[in-house]
Motif scaffolding. Structure first.
Motif, PDB file in Angstrom:
ATOM      1  N   CYS A  20     -28.618  45.537   6.351  1.00  0.00           N
ATOM      2  CA  CYS A  20     -27.825  44.493   7.003  1.00  0.00           C
ATOM      3  C   CYS A  20     -27.872  44.657   8.529  1.00  0.00           C
ATOM      4  O   CYS A  20     -28.210  45.732   9.047  1.00  0.00           O
TER       5      CYS A  20
ATOM      6  N   CYS B   9     -31.887  46.477   0.961  1.00  0.00           N
ATOM      7  CA  CYS B   9     -31.890  45.550   2.096  1.00  0.00           C
ATOM      8  C   CYS B   9     -30.969  46.127   3.169  1.00  0.00           C
ATOM      9  O   CYS B   9     -29.893  46.654   2.853  1.00  0.00           O
TER      10      CYS B   9
ATOM     11  N   SER C 193     -29.822  47.675  -4.746  1.00  0.00           N
ATOM     12  CA  SER C 193     -29.707  46.924  -6.011  1.00  0.00           C
ATOM     13  C   SER C 193     -30.059  47.877  -7.143  1.00  0.00           C
ATOM     14  O   SER C 193     -31.047  48.618  -7.078  1.00  0.00           O
TER      15      SER C 193
ATOM     16  N   GLU D 114     -30.162  36.883   4.168  1.00  0.00           N
ATOM     17  CA  GLU D 114     -31.019  35.693   4.254  1.00  0.00           C
ATOM     18  C   GLU D 114     -32.324  35.948   3.489  1.00  0.00           C
ATOM     19  O   GLU D 114     -32.671  37.094   3.175  1.00  0.00           O
ATOM     20  N   GLU D 115     -33.028  34.879   3.181  1.00  0.00           N
ATOM     21  CA  GLU D 115     -34.290  35.017   2.466  1.00  0.00           C
ATOM     22  C   GLU D 115     -35.298  35.832   3.265  1.00  0.00           C
ATOM     23  O   GLU D 115     -36.176  36.490   2.712  1.00  0.00           O
TER      24      GLU D 115
ATOM     25  N   HIS E 154     -35.084  42.238  -7.954  1.00  0.00           N
ATOM     26  CA  HIS E 154     -33.626  42.183  -7.867  1.00  0.00           C
ATOM     27  C   HIS E 154     -33.211  42.552  -6.441  1.00  0.00           C
ATOM     28  O   HIS E 154     -33.013  43.718  -6.109  1.00  0.00           O
ATOM     29  N   LYS E 155     -33.092  41.551  -5.597  1.00  0.00           N
ATOM     30  CA  LYS E 155     -32.731  41.743  -4.192  1.00  0.00           C
ATOM     31  C   LYS E 155     -31.221  41.623  -4.032  1.00  0.00           C
ATOM     32  O   LYS E 155     -30.602  40.706  -4.603  1.00  0.00           O
ATOM     33  N   PRO E 156     -30.581  42.533  -3.308  1.00  0.00           N
ATOM     34  CA  PRO E 156     -29.138  42.418  -3.093  1.00  0.00           C
ATOM     35  C   PRO E 156     -28.796  41.076  -2.449  1.00  0.00           C
ATOM     36  O   PRO E 156     -29.515  40.588  -1.575  1.00  0.00           O
ATOM     37  N   LYS E 157     -27.695  40.465  -2.882  1.00  0.00           N
ATOM     38  CA  LYS E 157     -27.305  39.154  -2.365  1.00  0.00           C
ATOM     39  C   LYS E 157     -26.478  39.254  -1.100  1.00  0.00           C
ATOM     40  O   LYS E 157     -26.515  38.351  -0.255  1.00  0.00           O
ATOM     41  N   GLU E 158     -25.693  40.329  -0.970  1.00  0.00           N
ATOM     42  CA  GLU E 158     -24.844  40.481   0.208  1.00  0.00           C
ATOM     43  C   GLU E 158     -24.674  41.947   0.540  1.00  0.00           C
ATOM     44  O   GLU E 158     -24.928  42.821  -0.302  1.00  0.00           O
TER      45      GLU E 158
ATOM     46  N   SER F  55     -22.930  45.307   0.897  1.00  0.00           N
ATOM     47  CA  SER F  55     -21.812  45.892   0.153  1.00  0.00           C
ATOM     48  C   SER F  55     -20.718  46.412   1.073  1.00  0.00           C
ATOM     49  O   SER F  55     -19.613  46.707   0.610  1.00  0.00           O
TER      50      SER F  55
ATOM     51  N   ASP G  39     -23.908  37.722   3.724  1.00  0.00           N
ATOM     52  CA  ASP G  39     -24.994  37.334   2.831  1.00  0.00           C
ATOM     53  C   ASP G  39     -26.342  37.644   3.462  1.00  0.00           C
ATOM     54  O   ASP G  39     -26.543  37.435   4.664  1.00  0.00           O
TER      55      ASP G  39
END
Length: 515
Positions: free
Chosen positions: A180, A178, A188, A143-144, A130-134, A136, A141
């Motif tokens: 940023c 993750c 997550s 990236e992969e 479960h990787k954060p999508k963006e 917070s 967003d």
């Protein structure tokens, strides 16, 4: 019995007065023996006869429990009195009564005590990251290629439908961080639903049991009427899943809380309907007598547990303006636009027709005769709307009313009760002659209660108000889905999955076309 039924029916005041003293004494002795035998049969209970333990009526259970408590209190008083007498006779310390501790330790795990878990030995069948999508903070967003740092995880046991049956899955879910470009760390975490008043159980993804397995457990508990121990045995024997009884119970409560918001959707449907069936039956909650209510329309079914009072359903009925089909319970008279179940009246009239009191038997037969005539006319009028049943049966209606007026103060209790019931509910009973397309019985509601009455006899009701709330919430959704031709279990699993994520419950599916 000394007097057979046909002989008893022939005995009345006139016959008794015609007998000589010797013959009257002989008849009295026979009747005394029969009365004693009848009283002995009437007083039989599961505690003093071979009657099964489940044959207590709901109200008898309460009185029996109270009687038992009174007997226990008398026994304690007697014991304490004996102890005091013995202590007064001598000064031996051993003869003094032992005092019970004021704060008796409750059964089960104590508050603050260390918990005990068990290890799942099933092999892991999959892994989900479960990787954060963006971010917070800035909303950018990820990236992969963004590096994911695992921090925690959980295991989830669930089942999947395969072509050849059910397959157990054991998924490892991994959560982490993750970072940023703005320097903010985004975590997550498993989903969690907001707290709700009246619920102690939590809805969260941080749970060993997956949504579909929860739905299976609810199916075994609610539809198959299995106890928590039997569900535990089934899961272990057939699926190799070892769950404790507490976890199984938590699944049922969590699912009940997950579907509880759907009651508002069901109530809204009831308030828009034109015809509502309602009935109630006894329901024990932690040994106290409460009542299970059912409200049924053409599209939804709602269950409620509470007192045997109009207040339980008052909020639902406040915005309802259609026809209400019910039995003769007095609380229903608070609603004006009402229909009466003819089946209840027919049963009472049939009982009177078999009475040993001649006048009662004649009145019962007369009521049965007239109602049978009316029902035949109602079915004919449904295929021929031009028929005016009120005009056609005006003479018979007047005759029935005259008979009821004649017997409203009769010395025979059940004859008087039926006559007064007919007069008090006259409009509600015979509205169907004006609108023959309306139903004549409350069988829809009564049949719905049958399943839950059997469950009550097996599981002895519920233990807590939270358990009762979960029970009726699940029963309402299950029966509404079946009413609409929808398999309830995949839908319930989807509700649990969404609510665990903190989302709203998806609406109940609409009617599915047959075929």
């Amino acid at each position: 019995m000394n007097l057979p039924d046909d002989s008893l029916r022939q005995i009345d005041k006139e016959y008794i007065n015609s007998l000589s003293l010797e013959k009257l004494q002989h008849l009295s002795e026979k009747m005394l023996e029969d009365l004693r035998e009848a009283r002995e049969r009437l007083n039989q209970t599961p505690e003093n006869s071979s009657r099964p333990s489940g044959s207590f009526a709901p109200w008898e259970k309460g009185s029996s429990n109270a009687q038992e408590e009174g007997q226990k209190d008398d026994a304690k008083k007697s014991e304490n009195s004996d102890t005091k007498d013995k202590s007064a006779e001598g000064n031996d310390a051993n003869s003094l009564p032992k005092s019970e501790p004021e704060n008796k330790r409750k059964a089960g795990k104590q508050p603050g005590a260390k918990g005990f878990g068990h290890q799942i030995e099933l092999p892991v069948t999959g892994e989900e990251v479960h990787k954060p999508k963006e971010c917070s903070a800035c909303g950018e967003d990820f990236e992969e290629s963004t590096i994911f740092y695992p921090k925690t995880g959980r295991y989830e046991l669930d089942i999947e439908h395969k072509e050849l049956g059910l397959e157990v899955t054991h998924i490892k879910h991994i959560y982490g961080i993750c970072i940023c470009a703005c320097g903010h760390e985004t975590h997550s975490l498993p989903g969690r639903s907001d707290t709700e008043e009246g619920w102690n159980v939590e809805i969260t993804e941080w749970h060993l049991v997956g949504p579909t397995l929860v739905a299976l457990i609810v199916s075994l508990a609610m539809r198959m009427r299995l106890s928590r121990k039997r569900i535990q045995e089934f899961l272990d024997d057939w699926l190799g899943i070892k769950l404790c009884v507490g976890t199984i119970n938590q699944c049922v409560l969590e699912c009940g809380r997950a579907v509880s918001p759907l009651e508002a959707e069901i109530i809204a449907e009831i308030q828009k309907s034109g015809l509502l069936y309602v009935d109630e039956t006894g329901w024990p909650e932690n040994g106290k007598l409460k009542w299970l209510w059912v409200l049924r329309t053409a599209t939804v079914t709602l269950y409620m547990i509470g007192k045997r009072s109009w207040d339980v359903i008052a909020d639902v009925m406040e915005k309802f303006s259609g026809w209400l089909m019910s039995d003769g319970y007095l609380q229903y008279r608070k609603y004006g636009k009402r229909l009466r179940c003819l089946a209840h009246i027919i049963r009472k009239a049939r009982g009177l027709s078999e009475s040993y009191t001649p006048e009662a038997a004649i009145f019962g037969e007369k009521v049965l005769e007239i109602i049978s005539l009316f029902i035949t006319g109602i079915y004919k009028a449904r295929s021929d709307p031009s028929m005016d049943l009120e005009e056609k049966f005006s003479v018979k209606l007047a005759e029935l009313k005259k008979w009821s007026e004649k017997h409203r103060n009769h010395s025979h209790a059940k004859t008087k009760a039926l006559a007064r019931e007919l007069l008090n509910d006259w409009e509600a009973i015979w509205t169907v002659l004006k609108y023959p397309m309306l139903p004549i019985t409350n069988n829809l509601a009564e049949r719905l209660l049958r399943h839950w009455v059997i469950a009550r006899k097996i599981n002895l009701g519920t233990r807590t108000s939270e358990g009762s709330r979960a029970y009726v919430s699940l029963a309402s959704v299950i029966d509404t889905c079946r009413q609409r031709g929808v398999l309830p279990w995949p839908y319930i699993a989807s509700v649990v999955a969404e609510r665990r994520k903190g989302n709203s419950a998806p609406p109940i599916p609409q009617f599915q076309p047959i075929g």
